[in-house]
Design an enzyme around this catalytic site. Structure first.
Site, PDB file in Angstrom:
ATOM      1  N   ASN A 255       0.880  -1.164   0.000  1.00 48.27           N
ATOM      2  CA  ASN A 255       0.000   0.000   0.000  1.00 48.27           C
ATOM      3  C   ASN A 255       0.922   1.220   0.000  1.00 48.27           C
ATOM      4  O   ASN A 255       1.427   1.629   1.046  1.00 48.27           O
ATOM      5  CB  ASN A 255      -0.889  -0.029   1.248  1.00 48.27           C
ATOM      6  CG  ASN A 255      -1.876   1.119   1.269  1.00 48.27           C
ATOM      7  OD1 ASN A 255      -1.832   2.007   0.405  1.00 48.27           O
ATOM      8  ND2 ASN A 255      -2.754   1.126   2.247  1.00 48.27           N
TER       9      ASN A 255
ATOM     10  N   LYS B 286       3.273   0.708   3.184  1.00 47.58           N
ATOM     11  CA  LYS B 286       2.899  -0.367   4.114  1.00 47.58           C
ATOM     12  C   LYS B 286       3.008  -1.680   3.346  1.00 47.58           C
ATOM     13  O   LYS B 286       2.636  -1.738   2.174  1.00 47.58           O
ATOM     14  CB  LYS B 286       1.455  -0.199   4.589  1.00 47.58           C
ATOM     15  CG  LYS B 286       1.256   1.005   5.483  1.00 47.58           C
ATOM     16  CD  LYS B 286      -0.095   0.910   6.192  1.00 47.58           C
ATOM     17  CE  LYS B 286      -0.477   2.231   6.789  1.00 47.58           C
ATOM     18  NZ  LYS B 286      -1.630   2.872   6.197  1.00 47.58           N
TER      19      LYS B 286
ATOM     20  N   ARG C 267      -2.555  -2.210  -3.356  1.00 51.91           N
ATOM     21  CA  ARG C 267      -3.828  -1.576  -3.034  1.00 51.91           C
ATOM     22  C   ARG C 267      -3.879  -0.260  -3.797  1.00 51.91           C
ATOM     23  O   ARG C 267      -2.963   0.560  -3.702  1.00 51.91           O
ATOM     24  CB  ARG C 267      -3.892  -1.309  -1.546  1.00 51.91           C
ATOM     25  CG  ARG C 267      -5.166  -0.609  -1.196  1.00 51.91           C
ATOM     26  CD  ARG C 267      -5.227  -0.175   0.226  1.00 51.91           C
ATOM     27  NE  ARG C 267      -6.567   0.332   0.463  1.00 51.91           N
ATOM     28  CZ  ARG C 267      -6.980   0.751   1.623  1.00 51.91           C
ATOM     29  NH1 ARG C 267      -6.183   0.715   2.656  1.00 51.91           N
ATOM     30  NH2 ARG C 267      -8.198   1.217   1.758  1.00 51.91           N
TER      31      ARG C 267
ATOM     32  N   HIS D 180     -13.364   1.515   0.275  1.00 48.76           N
ATOM     33  CA  HIS D 180     -13.386   0.339   1.164  1.00 48.76           C
ATOM     34  C   HIS D 180     -14.042  -0.868   0.494  1.00 48.76           C
ATOM     35  O   HIS D 180     -14.516  -1.787   1.176  1.00 48.76           O
ATOM     36  CB  HIS D 180     -14.199   0.606   2.461  1.00 48.76           C
ATOM     37  CG  HIS D 180     -13.586   1.576   3.412  1.00 48.76           C
ATOM     38  ND1 HIS D 180     -14.354   2.495   4.107  1.00 48.76           N
ATOM     39  CD2 HIS D 180     -12.313   1.775   3.792  1.00 48.76           C
ATOM     40  CE1 HIS D 180     -13.571   3.210   4.882  1.00 48.76           C
ATOM     41  NE2 HIS D 180     -12.322   2.789   4.706  1.00 48.76           N
TER      42      HIS D 180
ATOM     43  N   GLY E  83     -13.850   2.106  10.783  1.00 49.57           N
ATOM     44  CA  GLY E  83     -12.467   2.224  11.237  1.00 49.57           C
ATOM     45  C   GLY E  83     -12.182   3.699  11.418  1.00 49.57           C
ATOM     46  O   GLY E  83     -13.100   4.477  11.697  1.00 49.57           O
TER      47      GLY E  83
ATOM     48  N   ARG F 219     -12.664  13.104   9.646  1.00 48.57           N
ATOM     49  CA  ARG F 219     -13.447  13.658   8.535  1.00 48.57           C
ATOM     50  C   ARG F 219     -14.872  13.945   8.978  1.00 48.57           C
ATOM     51  O   ARG F 219     -15.426  13.200   9.796  1.00 48.57           O
ATOM     52  CB  ARG F 219     -13.506  12.671   7.361  1.00 48.57           C
ATOM     53  CG  ARG F 219     -12.162  12.363   6.758  1.00 48.57           C
ATOM     54  CD  ARG F 219     -12.335  11.494   5.511  1.00 48.57           C
ATOM     55  NE  ARG F 219     -11.068  10.961   5.099  1.00 48.57           N
ATOM     56  CZ  ARG F 219     -10.817   9.662   4.943  1.00 48.57           C
ATOM     57  NH1 ARG F 219     -11.764   8.762   5.130  1.00 48.57           N
ATOM     58  NH2 ARG F 219      -9.626   9.249   4.573  1.00 48.57           N
TER      59      ARG F 219
ATOM     60  N   GLU G 221      -8.053  -6.634   4.575  1.00 45.87           N
ATOM     61  CA  GLU G 221      -7.910  -6.142   3.202  1.00 45.87           C
ATOM     62  C   GLU G 221      -6.657  -6.690   2.514  1.00 45.87           C
ATOM     63  O   GLU G 221      -6.669  -6.966   1.322  1.00 45.87           O
ATOM     64  CB  GLU G 221      -7.935  -4.611   3.203  1.00 45.87           C
ATOM     65  CG  GLU G 221      -9.336  -4.098   3.521  1.00 45.87           C
ATOM     66  CD  GLU G 221      -9.398  -2.652   3.936  1.00 45.87           C
ATOM     67  OE1 GLU G 221      -9.742  -1.824   3.094  1.00 45.87           O
ATOM     68  OE2 GLU G 221      -9.103  -2.341   5.104  1.00 45.87           O
TER      69      GLU G 221
HETATM   70  P1  ADP Z   1      -8.041   2.187   9.849  1.00 45.32           P
HETATM   71  O1  ADP Z   1      -9.204   2.825   9.190  1.00 45.32           O
HETATM   72  O2  ADP Z   1      -6.907   3.112  10.123  1.00 45.32           O
HETATM   73  O3  ADP Z   1      -7.635   0.849   9.263  1.00 45.32           O
HETATM   74  P2  ADP Z   1      -9.033   0.548  12.024  1.00 45.32           P
HETATM   75  O4  ADP Z   1     -10.007  -0.241  11.220  1.00 45.32           O
HETATM   76  O5  ADP Z   1      -7.857  -0.139  12.595  1.00 45.32           O
HETATM   77  O6  ADP Z   1      -8.576   1.875  11.299  1.00 45.32           O
HETATM   78  O7  ADP Z   1      -9.865   1.201  13.234  1.00 45.32           O
HETATM   79  C1  ADP Z   1      -9.272   2.099  14.100  1.00 45.32           C
HETATM   80  C2  ADP Z   1     -10.275   2.498  15.158  1.00 45.32           C
HETATM   81  O8  ADP Z   1     -10.743   1.332  15.849  1.00 45.32           O
HETATM   82  C3  ADP Z   1      -9.645   3.376  16.193  1.00 45.32           C
HETATM   83  O9  ADP Z   1     -10.048   4.696  15.986  1.00 45.32           O
HETATM   84  C4  ADP Z   1     -10.201   2.895  17.483  1.00 45.32           C
HETATM   85  O10 ADP Z   1     -11.053   3.911  17.940  1.00 45.32           O
HETATM   86  C5  ADP Z   1     -11.063   1.717  17.157  1.00 45.32           C
HETATM   87  N1  ADP Z   1     -10.841   0.623  18.107  1.00 45.32           N
HETATM   88  C6  ADP Z   1      -9.838  -0.287  18.095  1.00 45.32           C
HETATM   89  N2  ADP Z   1      -9.943  -1.117  19.173  1.00 45.32           N
HETATM   90  C7  ADP Z   1     -11.030  -0.696  19.877  1.00 45.32           C
HETATM   91  C8  ADP Z   1     -11.668  -1.120  21.092  1.00 45.32           C
HETATM   92  N3  ADP Z   1     -11.215  -2.159  21.791  1.00 45.32           N
HETATM   93  N4  ADP Z   1     -12.758  -0.449  21.499  1.00 45.32           N
HETATM   94  C9  ADP Z   1     -13.228   0.596  20.801  1.00 45.32           C
HETATM   95  N5  ADP Z   1     -12.684   1.049  19.667  1.00 45.32           N
HETATM   96  C10 ADP Z   1     -11.603   0.415  19.207  1.00 45.32           C
END
Ligand code: ADP
Length: 401
Positions: A7, A14, A92, A181, A211, A242, A386
């Site tokens: 990516n 990444k 990606r 996504h 996420g 955002r 992904e």
């Molecule tokens: P990205 O879009 O960067 O791939 P992720 O899918 O890893 O992000 O999601 C990140 C988000 O997931 C973080 O903002 C965090 O708030 C949330 N998150 C991760 N673990 C937990 C948890 N145990 N409880 C609540 N929220 C969580």
């Protein structure tokens, strides 16, 4: 067979090296950051859980890719003996415009089309192209593929993807909803159907990818028919930084009052808003939940707004599809935040959702059914992956497996 998944961003790369067999495994993964700055860095981890970090000059993507490949064959922290063991590279790609309805093997034609989409994703597509060219430099014999965030949503009907703008703006600039996504929405829907023994081609599914970035998709008979992200990833749900949906008039008002240029306004709606901007606490759901538990009212309001907006889209997409059979929660928040899941999915009995909060509360991010046995609408949390989708598509396209 080892597949390298990349990516490539404008200042970072990444990567994951996956061994693709019956039960695919991640052999190594990591990130090169600060490409183009005076000191770049690599953080690498292998399947023996050994970590390796280094700081060095990384003036461009070719050097960044070389750093990744060196880490993979390093005699201490590497995981393969020689680069010949990398059989394919999957990229990606953020934007495939209207050109790509599925993943492709890279050739001159595909590269030309990805180039033609640079206007639509000016921060992402040029960086992906640099990565592709860097691989071509270093591993010229290795087949490469492109897997697009947008391609799954190309099945949307025009009534979903068109904006009520003068039609000539679509003709001239291709302004329309693309959605993002896509790999995740498709992957979790297929996985849930497999686990529940459902035929995806006969079902109405709503997938919530929550996420840092977040989007929600209506999938009818196996096809994306609407999705919340639009021309850019700013539209739709409230996200970490955002805005999501916002009255355009409000943005113009802010720009005038705060004297923002177009690029400042772009940075504002992408980086300064969402749960972080509104709460003034954090973009991380865990921090917000912890603050809300301590009685912080702004944190609680942020969580309430977040859930409200997801709920609203679920209602809208059930209406669009004339019902829903399965709702899926995924992404870091969808997989882990039981509070968000409870707020979104409880009190949805009008739709036929009987949510099992007991299972929800005890859950630790596994693929699990969260609805009562007699719930008309099934609810599941599914872990997304992904990189695995990219590697699987790559193996299928290159080796026909
Ligand atoms: P990205 O879009 O960067 O791939 P992720 O899918 O890893 O992000 O999601 C990140 C988000 O997931 C973080 O903002 C965090 O708030 C949330 N998150 C991760 N673990 C937990 C948890 N145990 N409880 C609540 N929220 C969580």
């Amino acid at each position: 067979m080892n597949v390298l998944v990349l990516n490539c961003g404008s200042s970072s790369i990444k990567y994951q090296l996956l061994e693709m067999c019956e039960n695919p495994e991640v052999r190594a993964k990591g990130i090169v950051e600060r490409i183009g700055l005076s000191v770049g860095c690599l953080a690498h981890k292998n399947d023996r859980n050994e970590k390796f970090e280094t700081e060095t000059e990384v003036p461009n993507n070719t050097v960044g890719i070389k750093l990744v490949l060196d880490a993979l064959i390093d005699k201490d922290h590497g995981v393969i003996e020689s680069l010949d063991e990398i059989k394919a590279v999957g990229h990606r790609v953020a934007h495939g415009g209207e050109y790509f309805t599925q993943s492709v093997v890279l050739d001159d034609d595909a590269i030309g089309k990805i180039e033609a989409c640079c206007d639509l994703a000016p921060l992402h597509n040029p960086a992906h192209l640099l990565g592709m060219r860097a691989i071509l430099d270093v591993l010229p014999q290795v087949p490469q593929t492109a897997v697009f965030d947008t391609s799954f949503h190309q099945s949307m009907p025009a009534s979903s993807y068109m904006y009520p703008l003068p039609y000539k703006l679509y003709e001239q600039y291709k302004i329309r909803r693309y959605g993002f996504h896509g790999t995740s929405h498709k992957f979790v829907a297929e996985k849930a159907c497999r686990l529940l023994d459902l035929n995806m081609n006969e079902k109405k599914i709503i997938t919530c990818h929550l996420g840092n970035g977040a989007s929600i998709t209506a999938i009818k008979n196996g096809k994306s028919v609407d999705t919340s992200m639009g021309f850019t990833p700013v539209e739709g749900l409230m996200m970490g930084t955002r805005t999501g949906d916002l009255d355009l008039g409000a943005l113009l008002f802010i720009m005038e009052k705060e004297n923002l240029s177009v690029s400042e306004a772009n940075s504002f709606i992408n980086k300064k808003c969402g749960t972080n901007g509104f709460s003034e606490i954090s973009s991380d759901m865990r921090d917000l939940e912890a603050e809300a538990d301590k009685g912080n009212e702004r944190a609680q309001l942020t969580l309430d707004m977040y859930a409200h907006r997801v709920k609203k889209y679920i209602g809208a997409y059930a209406a669009v599809m004339n019902g829903v059979d399965l709702i899926i929660m995924t992404g870091g928040i969808g997989e882990n935040s039981y509070d968000t899941r409870r707020m979104v999915l409880s009190e949805m009995s009008y739709l036929g959702v009987e949510f099992n909060n007991e299972i929800n509360q005890g859950l630790k991010g596994k693929d699990t059914v969260l609805s009562m046995p007699d719930s008309k609408v099934k609810v599941m949390t599914i872990t997304t992956n992904e990189e695995l989708v990219i590697a699987m598509d790559t193996v299928r396209l290159v080796f026909g497996e």
